[in-house]
Scaffold this active site. Structure first.
Site, mmCIF file in Angstrom:
data_model
loop_
_atom_site.group_PDB
_atom_site.id
_atom_site.type_symbol
_atom_site.label_atom_id
_atom_site.label_comp_id
_atom_site.label_asym_id
_atom_site.label_seq_id
_atom_site.Cartn_x
_atom_site.Cartn_y
_atom_site.Cartn_z
ATOM 1 N N HIS A 1 0.864 -1.189 0.000
ATOM 2 C CA HIS A 1 0.000 0.000 0.000
ATOM 3 C C HIS A 1 0.901 1.239 0.000
ATOM 4 O O HIS A 1 1.294 1.725 -1.058
ATOM 5 C CB HIS A 1 -0.930 -0.093 1.222
ATOM 6 C CG HIS A 1 -2.037 0.903 1.250
ATOM 7 N ND1 HIS A 1 -2.324 1.763 0.238
ATOM 8 C CD2 HIS A 1 -2.971 1.173 2.217
ATOM 9 C CE1 HIS A 1 -3.371 2.511 0.560
ATOM 10 N NE2 HIS A 1 -3.778 2.175 1.762
ATOM 11 N N HIS B 1 -2.149 -1.168 -11.280
ATOM 12 C CA HIS B 1 -3.004 -0.731 -10.184
ATOM 13 C C HIS B 1 -4.259 -1.578 -10.197
ATOM 14 O O HIS B 1 -4.744 -1.934 -11.266
ATOM 15 C CB HIS B 1 -3.361 0.754 -10.357
ATOM 16 C CG HIS B 1 -3.903 1.389 -9.118
ATOM 17 N ND1 HIS B 1 -5.218 1.257 -8.739
ATOM 18 C CD2 HIS B 1 -3.299 2.153 -8.164
ATOM 19 C CE1 HIS B 1 -5.393 1.913 -7.602
ATOM 20 N NE2 HIS B 1 -4.257 2.460 -7.224
ATOM 21 N N ASP C 1 3.059 5.964 -7.443
ATOM 22 C CA ASP C 1 4.344 5.736 -6.789
ATOM 23 C C ASP C 1 5.543 5.746 -7.719
ATOM 24 O O ASP C 1 6.677 5.711 -7.258
ATOM 25 C CB ASP C 1 4.314 4.386 -6.057
ATOM 26 C CG ASP C 1 3.378 4.420 -4.879
ATOM 27 O OD1 ASP C 1 3.406 5.439 -4.179
ATOM 28 O OD2 ASP C 1 2.635 3.449 -4.676
HETATM 29 N N1 ACO Z 1 5.017 -5.584 -13.468
HETATM 30 C C1 ACO Z 1 4.870 -6.652 -14.307
HETATM 31 N N2 ACO Z 1 3.725 -7.309 -14.476
HETATM 32 C C2 ACO Z 1 2.660 -6.885 -13.757
HETATM 33 C C3 ACO Z 1 2.734 -5.785 -12.872
HETATM 34 C C4 ACO Z 1 3.967 -5.118 -12.754
HETATM 35 N N3 ACO Z 1 4.102 -4.070 -11.936
HETATM 36 N N4 ACO Z 1 1.524 -5.589 -12.313
HETATM 37 C C5 ACO Z 1 0.734 -6.535 -12.815
HETATM 38 N N5 ACO Z 1 1.415 -7.325 -13.697
HETATM 39 C C6 ACO Z 1 0.874 -8.419 -14.508
HETATM 40 C C7 ACO Z 1 0.657 -9.661 -13.661
HETATM 41 O O1 ACO Z 1 1.792 -10.506 -13.676
HETATM 42 C C8 ACO Z 1 -0.527 -10.286 -14.360
HETATM 43 O O2 ACO Z 1 -0.049 -10.880 -15.538
HETATM 44 P P1 ACO Z 1 -0.657 -12.328 -16.035
HETATM 45 O O3 ACO Z 1 -2.084 -12.026 -16.374
HETATM 46 O O4 ACO Z 1 0.192 -12.728 -17.198
HETATM 47 O O5 ACO Z 1 -0.526 -13.242 -14.857
HETATM 48 C C9 ACO Z 1 -1.375 -9.093 -14.796
HETATM 49 O O6 ACO Z 1 -0.424 -8.008 -14.944
HETATM 50 C C10 ACO Z 1 -2.442 -8.691 -13.764
HETATM 51 O O7 ACO Z 1 -1.809 -8.469 -12.499
HETATM 52 P P2 ACO Z 1 -2.507 -8.672 -11.078
HETATM 53 O O8 ACO Z 1 -1.442 -8.972 -10.080
HETATM 54 O O9 ACO Z 1 -3.637 -9.652 -11.202
HETATM 55 O O10 ACO Z 1 -3.159 -7.247 -10.813
HETATM 56 P P3 ACO Z 1 -3.679 -6.714 -9.408
HETATM 57 O O11 ACO Z 1 -4.774 -5.779 -9.715
HETATM 58 O O12 ACO Z 1 -3.971 -7.819 -8.449
HETATM 59 O O13 ACO Z 1 -2.402 -5.960 -8.832
HETATM 60 C C11 ACO Z 1 -0.853 -4.298 -8.205
HETATM 61 C C12 ACO Z 1 -2.246 -4.604 -8.781
HETATM 62 C C13 ACO Z 1 -0.663 -5.027 -6.854
HETATM 63 C C14 ACO Z 1 -0.738 -2.794 -7.968
HETATM 64 C C15 ACO Z 1 0.214 -4.787 -9.234
HETATM 65 O O14 ACO Z 1 0.033 -4.102 -10.465
HETATM 66 C C16 ACO Z 1 1.639 -4.582 -8.724
HETATM 67 O O15 ACO Z 1 2.141 -5.440 -7.996
HETATM 68 N N6 ACO Z 1 2.308 -3.450 -9.083
HETATM 69 C C17 ACO Z 1 3.621 -3.155 -8.594
HETATM 70 C C18 ACO Z 1 3.530 -2.631 -7.156
HETATM 71 C C19 ACO Z 1 3.020 -1.205 -7.119
HETATM 72 O O16 ACO Z 1 3.467 -0.333 -7.858
HETATM 73 N N7 ACO Z 1 2.093 -0.964 -6.151
HETATM 74 C C20 ACO Z 1 1.557 0.384 -5.952
HETATM 75 C C21 ACO Z 1 0.096 0.469 -6.278
HETATM 76 S S1 ACO Z 1 -0.467 2.136 -6.057
HETATM 77 C C22 ACO Z 1 -0.776 2.337 -4.399
HETATM 78 O O17 ACO Z 1 -1.004 1.440 -3.647
HETATM 79 C C23 ACO Z 1 -0.756 3.708 -3.831
#
Ligand code: ACO
Length: 437
Positions: free
Chosen positions: A269, A308, A364
């Site tokens: 988060h 996101h 972020d």
């Molecule tokens: N880099 C590479 N691949 C990604 C990323 C990423 N940052 N984020 C998602 N993906 C891919 C996943 O591997 C998945 O691929 P697949 O379908 O081939 O398996 C697809 O995109 C969907 O991803 P999910 O994990 O299902 O998406 P979810 O909505 O659950 O996750 C999250 C969202 C946690 C923000 C994710 O995008 C992530 O981990 N990002 C990096 C961490 C980050 O920047 N967090 C800050 C969020 S903003 C905040 O909280 C203020």
């Protein structure tokens, strides 16, 4: 019942059909309880771990359209607020529902400014922490401790008391944050200065050494104010849901904010911008970017600051932050990691892997670079987030308390544990084969 505004459900176990009313594109979970096989059954529940598709409240504060990349507070687009408003004005808007008149803003700012001082004992409380204590841990604990100084804050149904606590919480959050930072540096605490702006006073409490008077750099002061605006609310995220959940037991707002800030402390988060900086430092130089992207696409690592749960488009806050970064770097000098960030973004936005999955920069991706350039240690990033989010937490808490439909939050569970059995005497027990979490 208007048949066009209902959902027809057939339970194939019994062949019975139910008409469930639809309101605001939602159905009420309680309407499913009538669906039973036997009359004495508990009735059907909805299973939604992590609340990915459950609305826990009706709200009039923040609107997000994740597909289109829209964020609005009380109907005002974030882009306009970031350009024209101040954090204190935005905090008023979020809490009261309308932009303040000039006299209302003056009064509001006066009260917040005059509630920035902390009881002297809080300094001793902070002194009790180890020199290397994480500032977020200090802020969370000191915030909970403040509850003991304001027992009248327990009157959560009293609008006057809520207003007074809002002044205090928005005012004192910056002082606690600054004291936590000074403690980690072994520096004397700097008291608030009432003739500075909200962000200017915060900068003074953080960075003032022996200057008299302290003059914050206007570009950094404005940049910080805009960052607070961008973080002020984001509807029912993890920490806001914690605020509402703790508050639903009618606990006082100090312990509620301590709970919300605890949720924000987690790396998924409020800690993601720290992870972005670590990632950029690990990549180290531009030549290594293509290889890093290859590893991301191969599932070996994630491109932190991208993606996101709600936004499936460019996070509107990231766009604004990118502009502020340029202004800040003119004052502080360019953060050398920026070039790596820009190159990652350039490649990712053209690459099928990221396009297909709708992965765009989130809030972020650039914020950590700005904070670092302004002289904040990485540990302080979630604390800065908490300062801005205090307005949103309070507004959501107030909305929850004044909503006649809300009660103490109490989810249900799907129980899959052991069926009823008799107590086993010690000598008949067997050792555990696996360890239980
Ligand atoms: N880099 C590479 N691949 C990604 C990323 C990423 N940052 N984020 C998602 N993906 C891919 C996943 O591997 C998945 O691929 P697949 O379908 O081939 O398996 C697809 O995109 C969907 O991803 P999910 O994990 O299902 O998406 P979810 O909505 O659950 O996750 C999250 C969202 C946690 C923000 C994710 O995008 C992530 O981990 N990002 C990096 C961490 C980050 O920047 N967090 C800050 C969020 S903003 C905040 O909280 C203020």
């Amino acid at each position: 019942m208007d048949p066009k505004k209902t959902l027809s459900i057939t339970d194939n176990r019994t062949g019975r059909t139910f008409e469930i009313p639809i309101e605001n594109d939602t159905v009420r979970a309680m309407d499913f309880r009538q669906i039973k096989v036997e009359e004495e059954d508990f009735g059907m529940m909805l299973y939604d771990p992590a609340f990915t598709n459950t609305a826990s409240c009706k709200s009039r504060i923040t609107y997000i359209d994740g597909e289109k990349g829209i964020l609005e507070y009380r109907g005002y687009p974030i882009e306009e607020l970031a350009e024209k408003s101040t954090y204190l004005e935005t905090a008023y808007l979020i809490l009261q529902g309308e932009l303040p008149t000039s006299s209302a803003l003056e009064e509001w700012s006066y009260h917040v400014t005059h509630h920035t001082l902390l009881h002297e004992n809080i300094k001793k409380f902070i002194d009790g922490f180890r020199y290397d204590a994480h500032p977020m841990g200090i802020v969370i604990s000191a915030m909970a401790a403040l509850s003991t100084y304001y027992p009248q804050s327990k009157k959560v149904q009293d609008a006057e008391s809520r207003r007074l606590q809002s002044y205090r919480l928005i005012g004192k959050m910056t002082t606690l944050a600054a004291f936590a930072y000074r403690h980690s540096r072994g520096l004397p605490y700097v008291y608030p200065t009432n003739d500075l702006s909200y962000p200017g006073n915060f900068l003074s409490m953080l960075f003032r050494m022996t200057e008299k008077p302290y003059k914050p750099d206007p570009i950094l002061e404005r940049a910080l104010d805009v960052l607070f605006i961008l973080h002020a609310d984001h509807e029912q995220n993890c920490s806001t849901s914690a605020m509402r959940g703790v508050g639903s037991s009618q606990a006082d707002p100090y312990v509620c904010i301590a709970g919300a800030a605890s949720a924000l402390y987690g790396p998924l988060h409020g800690g993601a911008n720290e992870a972005v900086l670590r990632m950029l430092s690990r990549i180290g130089n531009l030549d290594r970017v293509p290889d890093f992207i290859r590893r991301v696409k191969g599932g070996e690592t994630r491109l932190m600051g991208f993606g996101h749960r709600v936004y499936k488009n460019y996070d509107p806050r990231a766009r604004i932050i990118k502009r502020i970064a340029d202004q800040v770097f003119e004052v502080t000098g360019r953060n050398p990691l920026l070039d790596i960030a820009l190159e990652l973004e350039r490649i990712a936005l053209e690459d099928e892997y990221f396009i297909e999955r709708k992965l765009y920069p989130n809030v972020d991706f650039y914020s950590g670079l700005i904070y670092q350039a302004m002289g904040f240690p990485v540990d302080m990033f979630p604390v800065l987030f908490a300062i801005g989010r205090t307005a949103g937490w309070l507004a959501q808490w107030q909305e929850m308390l004044t909503d006649p439909e809300q009660k103490i939050a109490r989810p249900r569970q799907v129980f899959l544990g052991a069926a009823r059995r008799s107590y086993v005497p010690m000598k008949k027990r067997k050792p555990l084969e696996t360890t239980h979490a």
